[in-house]
Write a protein that holds these residues in place. Structure first.
Motif, PDB file in Angstrom:
ATOM      1  N   GLN A 175      32.389 -69.087  54.943  1.00 15.76           N
ATOM      2  CA  GLN A 175      32.395 -69.739  55.628  1.00 15.76           C
ATOM      3  C   GLN A 175      31.297 -70.673  56.638  1.00 15.76           C
ATOM      4  O   GLN A 175      30.851 -70.902  56.078  1.00 15.76           O
ATOM      5  N   VAL A 183      37.178 -63.822  56.665  1.00 16.22           N
ATOM      6  CA  VAL A 183      37.621 -64.703  56.685  1.00 16.22           C
ATOM      7  C   VAL A 183      36.906 -65.319  55.676  1.00 16.22           C
ATOM      8  O   VAL A 183      36.334 -66.070  56.550  1.00 16.22           O
ATOM      9  N   THR A 233      37.898 -71.489  56.779  1.00 15.42           N
ATOM     10  CA  THR A 233      39.157 -71.715  58.136  1.00 15.42           C
ATOM     11  C   THR A 233      39.245 -72.847  58.166  1.00 15.42           C
ATOM     12  O   THR A 233      39.597 -73.108  59.194  1.00 15.42           O
ATOM     13  N   ARG A 280      47.885 -62.783  62.199  1.00 14.62           N
ATOM     14  CA  ARG A 280      47.587 -63.329  60.295  1.00 14.62           C
ATOM     15  C   ARG A 280      47.742 -62.124  59.658  1.00 14.62           C
ATOM     16  O   ARG A 280      46.984 -61.402  58.880  1.00 14.62           O
ATOM     17  N   LEU A 300      34.972 -67.520  62.599  1.00 19.77           N
ATOM     18  CA  LEU A 300      36.029 -66.700  62.881  1.00 19.77           C
ATOM     19  C   LEU A 300      35.635 -65.247  61.979  1.00 19.77           C
ATOM     20  O   LEU A 300      35.060 -64.796  61.205  1.00 19.77           O
ATOM     21  N   ASP A 315      46.642 -75.829  58.687  1.00 23.64           N
ATOM     22  CA  ASP A 315      47.510 -74.307  59.396  1.00 23.64           C
ATOM     23  C   ASP A 315      46.035 -73.062  60.175  1.00 23.64           C
ATOM     24  O   ASP A 315      46.782 -73.439  61.734  1.00 23.64           O
ATOM     25  N   TRP A 316      45.041 -73.024  59.971  1.00 25.07           N
ATOM     26  CA  TRP A 316      43.584 -73.238  60.242  1.00 25.07           C
ATOM     27  C   TRP A 316      43.196 -73.485  61.973  1.00 25.07           C
ATOM     28  O   TRP A 316      43.219 -73.335  63.280  1.00 25.07           O
ATOM     29  N   GLU A 317      43.448 -74.939  61.590  1.00 25.78           N
ATOM     30  CA  GLU A 317      42.942 -76.193  62.679  1.00 25.78           C
ATOM     31  C   GLU A 317      44.517 -75.731  64.072  1.00 25.78           C
ATOM     32  O   GLU A 317      43.935 -76.211  65.106  1.00 25.78           O
ATOM     33  N   ASP A 360      46.056 -73.946  64.913  1.00 22.43           N
ATOM     34  CA  ASP A 360      45.739 -72.396  66.096  1.00 22.43           C
ATOM     35  C   ASP A 360      44.469 -72.927  66.414  1.00 22.43           C
ATOM     36  O   ASP A 360      44.716 -72.332  67.020  1.00 22.43           O
ATOM     37  N   ARG A 361      43.777 -73.527  65.879  1.00 22.53           N
ATOM     38  CA  ARG A 361      42.362 -73.221  66.703  1.00 22.53           C
ATOM     39  C   ARG A 361      42.581 -74.124  68.114  1.00 22.53           C
ATOM     40  O   ARG A 361      42.701 -73.960  69.339  1.00 22.53           O
TER      41      ARG A 361
END
Length: 286
Positions: A202, A135, A138, A164, A125, A142-144, A146-147
């Protein structure tokens, strides 16, 4: 003859388009990102320390466009990508528009699509809590979630970033090139290519979706594997990899001065055979 032969149905379609019997489908605005990193440590066999690598995905064989090809993350612009409420750091949409020869709304959508598609197809991201941060991780559930919501279009990029409290980091992208799918194709894209460095902290992950394999590859090695028939690359990817292979590190790529030239392969009849001609190329595709 420098180009790709167009046998069978594609050849007949090309003839019909040239004759004006078929109207080509419109090209949809799209963005793609060559995500770069530099290898640290000893690496594997044949891998030089500090070698430049690019993230690539192999599109599933079932895909309607570029099936089985190794490509960079990317895809069509979602109309919601032009959302003006997205917090933005870096060159303004007007600047991107001048670079890519696009109006401001289209340019905004292209940059947002580049960030969104990179996250959807790599988990990386290009955004942060502020205009000068990014960031750090990720990879949580919770990120997954959203993805996946972005992939399914249940969530727009603006909604995702706003909830976010994140700022889109347009300054982490650099313009690279502009390719338009040839008129003979049934699905066509007007694609702007970007490059970006892998953000510190990341990491990419196999996110599935349109891809069945992912890999970090030095550009020269990807080209070599394509020449050996191990992988399939499309002309825009070949040209981009060829250009990237001339650089030793990510910083040099990002600092390079680019004049954005539009490439659109075209159909031509030569000695009774139909060919797809690749502008500006001095090699023969097969």
């Amino acid at each position: 003859m420098n180009g790709i032969p167009l046998p069978g149905e594609f050849g007949e379609r090309a003839r019909a388009i040239l004759a004006g019997d078929i109207t080509p489908v419109p090209a949809r605005d799209a963005a793609t990102v060559a995500l770069l990193r530099r290898v640290h440590g000893l690496g594997g066999p044949g891998e030089a320390e500090g070698e430049l690598e690019v993230y690539m995905i192999r599109r599933k064989a079932s895909m309607a466009f570029a099936a089985g090809a190794y490509v960079f993350p990317g895809g069509s612009v979602d109309p919601r990508d032009a959302d003006q409420t997205v917090a933005w750091a870096g060159p303004a949409p007007e600047t991107w528009g001048r670079l890519f020869g696009a109006d401001t709304g289209t340019a905004r959508g292209l940059v947002c699509a580049a960030v969104r598609e990179t996250f959807e197809e790599s988990g990386v991201l290009l955004a942060g809590p502020s205009a000068d941060t990014v960031v750090a991780d990720t990879t949580g559930d919770d990120w997954e979630a959203d993805r996946e919501a972005l992939v399914d279009r249940r969530l727009s990029l603006g909604e995702f970033l706003n909830k976010r409290g994140l700022v889109l980091r347009a300054d982490l992208l650099r313009p690279w090139s502009h390719w338009i799918t040839p008129e003979v194709e049934h699905k066509r894209f007007d694609t702007r290519f970007f490059v970006a460095a892998m953000p510190p902290g990341q990491r990419t992950r196999d996110v599935g979706g349109e891809a069945d394999q992912v890999a970090w590859l030095p550009p020269a090695r990807a080209l070599g594997r394509a020449n050996d028939g191990e992988i399939f690359l499309m002309p825009p990817t070949i040209r981009t990899l060829t250009e990237l292979a001339a650089f030793d590190d990510v910083a040099a790529v990002l600092a390079s001065e680019r004049r954005i030239v539009t490439f659109q392969p075209r159909a031509a009849e030569v000695d009774g055979e139909m060919w797809l001609v690749i502008p500006g190329e001095d090699y023969r595709m097969s």
